[in-house]
Design an enzyme around this catalytic site. Structure first.
Site, short mmCIF file in Angstrom:
data_model
loop_
_atom_site.label_atom_id
_atom_site.label_comp_id
_atom_site.label_asym_id
_atom_site.label_seq_id
_atom_site.Cartn_x
_atom_site.Cartn_y
_atom_site.Cartn_z
N GLU A 44 0.85 -1.19 0.00
CA GLU A 44 0.00 0.00 0.00
C GLU A 44 0.88 1.23 0.00
O GLU A 44 1.83 1.33 0.79
CB GLU A 44 -0.93 0.03 1.21
CG GLU A 44 -1.84 1.25 1.19
CD GLU A 44 -2.83 1.30 2.36
OE1 GLU A 44 -3.63 2.27 2.41
OE2 GLU A 44 -2.81 0.39 3.21
N ASN B 273 -5.03 5.17 -2.02
CA ASN B 273 -6.32 5.60 -1.48
C ASN B 273 -6.92 6.70 -2.36
O ASN B 273 -6.21 7.60 -2.83
CB ASN B 273 -6.15 6.13 -0.05
CG ASN B 273 -5.84 5.02 0.93
OD1 ASN B 273 -6.72 4.33 1.40
ND2 ASN B 273 -4.55 4.84 1.23
N GLU C 131 -8.23 2.05 -3.25
CA GLU C 131 -8.97 1.80 -2.02
C GLU C 131 -9.93 2.95 -1.76
O GLU C 131 -9.53 4.12 -1.76
CB GLU C 131 -8.00 1.65 -0.84
CG GLU C 131 -7.03 0.49 -0.99
CD GLU C 131 -6.13 0.35 0.22
OE1 GLU C 131 -6.30 1.13 1.19
OE2 GLU C 131 -5.25 -0.54 0.21
N ASP D 275 -12.09 -0.04 1.71
CA ASP D 275 -11.21 0.16 2.87
C ASP D 275 -12.02 0.36 4.15
O ASP D 275 -13.17 0.78 4.12
CB ASP D 275 -10.33 1.38 2.60
CG ASP D 275 -9.08 1.40 3.48
OD1 ASP D 275 -8.82 0.41 4.17
OD2 ASP D 275 -8.38 2.43 3.47
N GLU E 163 -5.75 -5.19 7.96
CA GLU E 163 -4.84 -4.08 8.23
C GLU E 163 -4.40 -4.08 9.69
O GLU E 163 -5.13 -4.53 10.57
CB GLU E 163 -5.52 -2.74 7.93
CG GLU E 163 -5.85 -2.50 6.47
CD GLU E 163 -6.43 -1.12 6.25
OE1 GLU E 163 -5.80 -0.33 5.55
OE2 GLU E 163 -7.51 -0.83 6.79
#
Length: 584
Positions: A358, A416, A448, A478, A535
């Site tokens: 990520e 993101n 995400e 997410d 996560e």
């Protein structure tokens, strides 16, 4: 009034002629004839509210034959016409009524006689002049009302009837200019942030809500205080003739408390947050704009601190200056590309094979302090640079993928996206063009989205996501479980991954209920053929529990912290040397 009479040629002889006619015909008889001629008999007039006020005006007009030529009667006639005009009567009606009245006077004077006397002609001439004089007077009244309507439209809120921002600035400047020695002018700016329940209200219901809030605020103010409407959800209050700035704080707290009490008692189904900021002149600001800026700065601090009210002071000055400096620094950092994307690996369970990473935003200020990403994003959104930042992130992620490929690392990278990105119809095309530029496959990019980001502008968001997926990009939901409608999104969105929020993962090794929740999330995701990423994995116990549940991927400090790209490549090479990974 004397000037108006002279303008229409009405002197002593004309006044005497009108009085003479008053001895021939009574005002009551003339009124009855006028109402009958204009079809305003009592039964007909009662059918519509405006008919009653027109009838009253005509009765007052017929009393002209009793006029003693003092100001009292014309003022009464103007008041009657004002009622008619405000009720919707056409501006031409007084002239129609006057013309009809003069015709009736002619009939009463001459009847059907062929011969008339000189005196009768003088009376008629005087009545005609007086009639047009009264018509002009009513026309002036109509014009005055039109001017008031125009001023109200320009300087007033059309729903609340309160001074709008334009009028507010004028009033603020006038009150500051007339400020007496030893006195202060206070200003409170109140803002309301409504929940989504208000968005679905009909327009008339929103107007009713704003009217109710305005009324309750008036109720806690002094008669000399001035309430203004600066916007749909914002008000300002001028507090003249104060002895101390502490009175601003008292007024601000009273306003917020009154609004919250109204919401709680009269609109309990609606959710809202009321905040206000205040300032006083000349103690805290000199000019009108400076005073408003001071009150708004206090409002910003109140919102940020969660307090209902704050007043401008030393702490707020420092914070306002610091915020302005920070905003400038963020804008410059984005322009000069001082931001970086760090990579945190995502590993397959239970093998720990590295399959992706990520990309996380990082920025170190000139003073060496690392700024948390949420703080950066809040400022970027506030100053309108979100689209610029999002495109920079996509470009950097594509460049990183090209770098990883050159280093022999065929991983995918997740980035993101926020609510504004999902409402950008050009985003899918930009992603494809960027991937073409760096010669990478869009399938190696995963975007995400958070549930809260998807809630705003849902239809446009869904179409953007569909196009991103059509271009080959992967999509992940997410922070699963922390938003509004998680299950519904799984059904409707073209997703590839589901990311379980760290707040759930943290407790799975110590709480049976949290373990059961996470296990249910994994099952649900697999039902929709989604890959599950956990996560914030920071312990071997959490990893073991996730593996038993069938979680596909994990991400967290147990494996590695976020790191610059060069360090990530070196770390990956070390992992590959120790545990060969298939497919890389």
């Amino acid at each position: 009034m004397v000037g108006l009479l002279c303008r229409y040629g009405i002197g002593q002889s004309e006044k005497a002629a009108v009085r003479a006619f008053g001895r021939i015909v009574s005002a009551e008889e003339l009124a009855d004839d006028l109402l009958e001629r204009l079809n305003l008999d009592e039964a007909t007039a009662a059918e519509a509210p405006i008919g009653l006020v027109l009838r009253a005006f005509c009765q007052e007009l017929a009393r002209v034959v009793r006029w003693d030529f003092l100001p009292g009667w014309p003022a009464a006639l103007q008041a009657r016409w004002s009622e008619c005009y405000l009720a919707g009567a056409v501006a031409e009606f007084p002239f129609i009524a006057v013309e009809t009245l003069i015709g009736l006077c002619h009939e009463h004077l001459f009847g059907e006689r062929a011969m008339v006397h000189r005196l009768e002609l003088d009376i008629e001439r005087a009545l005609v002049r007086l009639g047009w004089c009264l018509g002009g007077l009513m026309a002036a009244t109509s014009v005055e009302h039109e001017q008031n309507f125009r001023l109200a439209a320009e300087d007033g809120d059309p729903v609340l009837g309160l001074p709008n921002r334009r009028r507010f600035l004028t009033l603020l400047a006038e009150r500051l200019a007339s400020l007496g020695a030893g006195r202060q002018l206070g200003l409170v700016v109140l803002n309301v942030e409504w929940g989504r329940s208000v968005d679905v209200l009909a327009l008339d219901e929103r107007d009713h809500l704003r009217l109710a809030l305005s009324e309750v605020m008036r109720g806690v103010l002094r008669p000399s205080d001035i309430l203004c409407a600066l916007g749909d959800d914002e008000w300002a209050v001028l507090l003249p003739d104060l002895r101390h700035a502490a009175q601003v704080s008292l007024a601000g707290h009273k306003l917020v408390d009154a609004c919250e009490a109204l919401r709680s008692n009269s609109f309990p189904a609606l959710r809202a947050r009321f905040c206000a900021g205040g300032a006083a002149a000349p103690e805290q600001a000199g000019g009108p704009l400076a005073l408003e800026q001071a009150a708004r700065s206090a409002l910003v601090v109140a919102k940020a601190s969660g307090r209902p009210f704050d007043i401008y002071g030393g702490e707020i000055v420092v914070k306002a200056e610091g915020d302005a400096m920070f905003e400038t620094e963020v804008a410059r950092a984005l322009e000069s590309q001082q931001f970086q994307l760090y990579l945190q690996p995502q590993v397959a369970l239970p093998s720990r094979r590295v399959v992706g990473a990520e990309a996380l935003l990082r920025w170190r200020r000139s003073d060496g302090r690392h700024v948390p990403p949420p703080e950066i994003l809040r400022v970027v959104e506030r100053i309108g640079l979100t689209p610029l930042l999002s495109r920079w992130v996509v470009q950097q992620a594509a460049q990183i993928l090209a770098t990883l490929t050159a280093g022999g690392c065929d991983l995918r990278v997740s980035v993101n996206v926020v609510a504004d990105d999902l409402n950008d119809p050009e985003l899918p095309l930009f992603i494809r063009q960027t991937c073409d530029t760096w010669r990478i496959s869009p399938s190696r990019l995963c975007f995400e989205i958070t549930e809260s980001g998807f809630v705003s502008g849902e239809a446009a968001s869904a179409e953007t996501l569909r196009l991103v997926r059509q271009e080959g990009g992967r999509l992940a939901l997410d922070d699963f479980g922390t938003g509004y409608s998680s299950m519904d999104y799984l059904r409707r969105l073209p997703l590839d991954e589901l990311k379980i929020d760290k707040s759930f993962v943290d407790r799975i090794s110590v709480s049976e209920s949290d373990r059961a929740i996470v296990e249910l999330m994994v099952r649900i995701a697999h039902t929709f053929d989604l890959e599950v990423v956990a996560e914030g994995v920071e312990s071997v116990e959490a990893e073991a529990a996730l593996s038993l549940m069938g979680c596909d991927l994990a991400q967290g400090y147990l494996y590695a912290p976020p790191m610059p790209v060069a360090e990530f490549v070196a770390w990956w090479n070390g992992v590959e040397a120790a545990v060969p990974a298939a497919g890389c």
